[in-house]
Structure formats: C-alpha cells, structure tokens
Design an enzyme around this catalytic site. Structure first.
Site, mmCIF file in Angstrom:
data_model
loop_
_atom_site.group_PDB
_atom_site.id
_atom_site.type_symbol
_atom_site.label_atom_id
_atom_site.label_comp_id
_atom_site.label_asym_id
_atom_site.label_seq_id
_atom_site.Cartn_x
_atom_site.Cartn_y
_atom_site.Cartn_z
ATOM 1 N N CYS A 139 71.491 -26.459 7.076
ATOM 2 C CA CYS A 139 71.066 -27.836 7.197
ATOM 3 C C CYS A 139 71.811 -28.692 6.403
ATOM 4 O O CYS A 139 73.093 -28.045 5.879
ATOM 5 C CB CYS A 139 69.621 -28.070 7.246
ATOM 6 S SG CYS A 139 69.183 -27.902 5.373
ATOM 7 N N ASN B 119 70.250 -28.345 2.324
ATOM 8 C CA ASN B 119 69.914 -27.077 1.622
ATOM 9 C C ASN B 119 68.775 -27.158 0.624
ATOM 10 O O ASN B 119 68.732 -26.324 0.002
ATOM 11 C CB ASN B 119 71.093 -26.183 1.178
ATOM 12 C CG ASN B 119 70.812 -24.676 1.122
ATOM 13 O OD1 ASN B 119 71.386 -24.191 0.272
ATOM 14 N ND2 ASN B 119 70.171 -24.200 1.846
ATOM 15 N N CYS C 136 65.405 -28.270 2.352
ATOM 16 C CA CYS C 136 64.411 -28.483 3.158
ATOM 17 C C CYS C 136 64.151 -27.355 4.218
ATOM 18 O O CYS C 136 63.621 -26.457 4.014
ATOM 19 C CB CYS C 136 64.073 -29.913 3.593
ATOM 20 S SG CYS C 136 63.794 -31.255 2.577
ATOM 21 N N ARG C 137 64.924 -27.748 5.349
ATOM 22 C CA ARG C 137 64.740 -26.925 6.454
ATOM 23 C C ARG C 137 65.406 -25.142 6.276
ATOM 24 O O ARG C 137 64.757 -24.393 6.413
ATOM 25 C CB ARG C 137 65.588 -27.606 7.666
ATOM 26 C CG ARG C 137 64.814 -28.681 8.027
ATOM 27 C CD ARG C 137 65.539 -29.555 9.103
ATOM 28 N NE ARG C 137 66.725 -30.215 8.500
ATOM 29 C CZ ARG C 137 67.491 -31.034 8.996
ATOM 30 N NH1 ARG C 137 67.769 -31.059 10.368
ATOM 31 N NH2 ARG C 137 68.874 -31.514 8.298
ATOM 32 N N SER C 138 66.589 -25.275 5.938
ATOM 33 C CA SER C 138 67.332 -24.007 5.879
ATOM 34 C C SER C 138 66.879 -23.217 4.876
ATOM 35 O O SER C 138 66.561 -22.002 5.247
ATOM 36 C CB SER C 138 68.776 -24.300 5.715
ATOM 37 O OG SER C 138 69.005 -24.908 4.459
ATOM 38 N N ASP D 244 64.647 -33.399 10.289
ATOM 39 C CA ASP D 244 64.629 -33.478 8.903
ATOM 40 C C ASP D 244 63.660 -34.042 8.449
ATOM 41 O O ASP D 244 63.326 -35.390 8.432
ATOM 42 C CB ASP D 244 65.866 -34.211 8.637
ATOM 43 C CG ASP D 244 66.230 -33.991 7.095
ATOM 44 O OD1 ASP D 244 65.190 -33.429 6.271
ATOM 45 O OD2 ASP D 244 67.308 -34.273 6.602
#
Length: 156
Positions: free
Chosen positions: A8, A11, A13-15, A123
């Site tokens: 993402c 690096n 939050c999402r990933s 996000d």
C-alpha cells in the site's frame, strides 16, 4: 516456499494488516512452511515504523498479531516475491513505475473479493475505527479467496 508481498502507500495500515491476517491464516492451516507474507509501502513516509495504532488495535480485536516495521517497495522485490499484491490502483501504478514493467505476478487485492471484485481497498488512515474494521473485513474475505487460489494453483 512461495512468498507474497502486500503493498500500500505508507505500509502502516492496509498492507501490514493484510500480512498479519494472511500469516495467521497460513498458521491456522499449517501452511506457514509453504507460504509466507510480508508487506511494503510505495512511499518512504514510514520506513522503520510500527503499524498505525488503529491497525494494531483492529488486529488485536480479531486475535491477530502484527510483527512488522515499515519498509519501502523497491524494484528488487519483484525478484524476491512470487506474488505482489497491491491494495489499490494508485499503488499498482506506483509499483509498475518502480519496476519499469507490469509482471504477471502483480495483482490487485480485491480481485479476490467476492463482494467487491476489482475495487480498491480503501485507505482508512484519515477515517475512524469503522474504516479500519471495514478494511479488516475486506482483507479477511479477500485473503480467504486468495489462499484458496494459491492452494489450487500450487496443489497445497
């Protein structure tokens, strides 16, 4: 061993959440000796940092541990990983620019989402706790399908 990299922007939050959820699924199914996951960001904003506290909180809520420090996606990752999974189209484009090509191992995360095939993983950074829960649910179901894909493709 097959290696998967979730990517993402920052690096945090999402990933790293995708990495943690996926590694937990692998552990639960006894596949952590055949598959492993890591994550990276296309920006250099958070190199060496822990995931966002809200990411850690939502992971803990779902009994998922995160062991990660932010790192930046680089061209060499295409050699090291079998699958490169982008959280959204913007980061997919950033990855292609970094690599100078669009390898077949580059995939959008939600290509595996039965409820939002082909959409971006939103996000949650500028939102509240509900955004992080929503991302957790998207990743959880998408990663179930991705794992089923890997099991079938690689006879796991």
């Amino acid at each position: 061993m097959k290696k998967i990299l979730f990517v993402c922007l920052g690096n945090i939050c999402r990933s790293p959440l995708a990495e943690a959820i996926f590694n937990k699924k692998l552990e639960n199914e006894g596949l952590s000796v055949k598959l492993m996951a890591d994550s990276a960001g296309t920006s250099d904003y958070h190199i060496g940092e822990n995931p966002d506290p809200r990411t850690i909180e939502i992971a803990q809520k779902h009994q998922t541990l995160i062991y990660h420090k932010g790192q930046q996606f680089k061209k060499h990752h295409q050699e090291e990983f079998d699958y490169l999974i982008a959280m959204d189209r913007s980061n997919l484009e950033n990855m292609i620019r970094e690599m100078g090509e669009n390898p077949s191992k580059l995939i959008l995360m939600r290509d595996f989402d039965p409820k939002g095939k082909g959409e971006d993983v939103p996000d949650p950074y500028f939102g509240g706790a509900n955004g992080f829960e929503n991302v957790y649910q998207i990743l959880d179901r998408s990663l179930d399908e991705f794992l089923n894909f890997l099991k079938e493709k690689h006879d796991l």
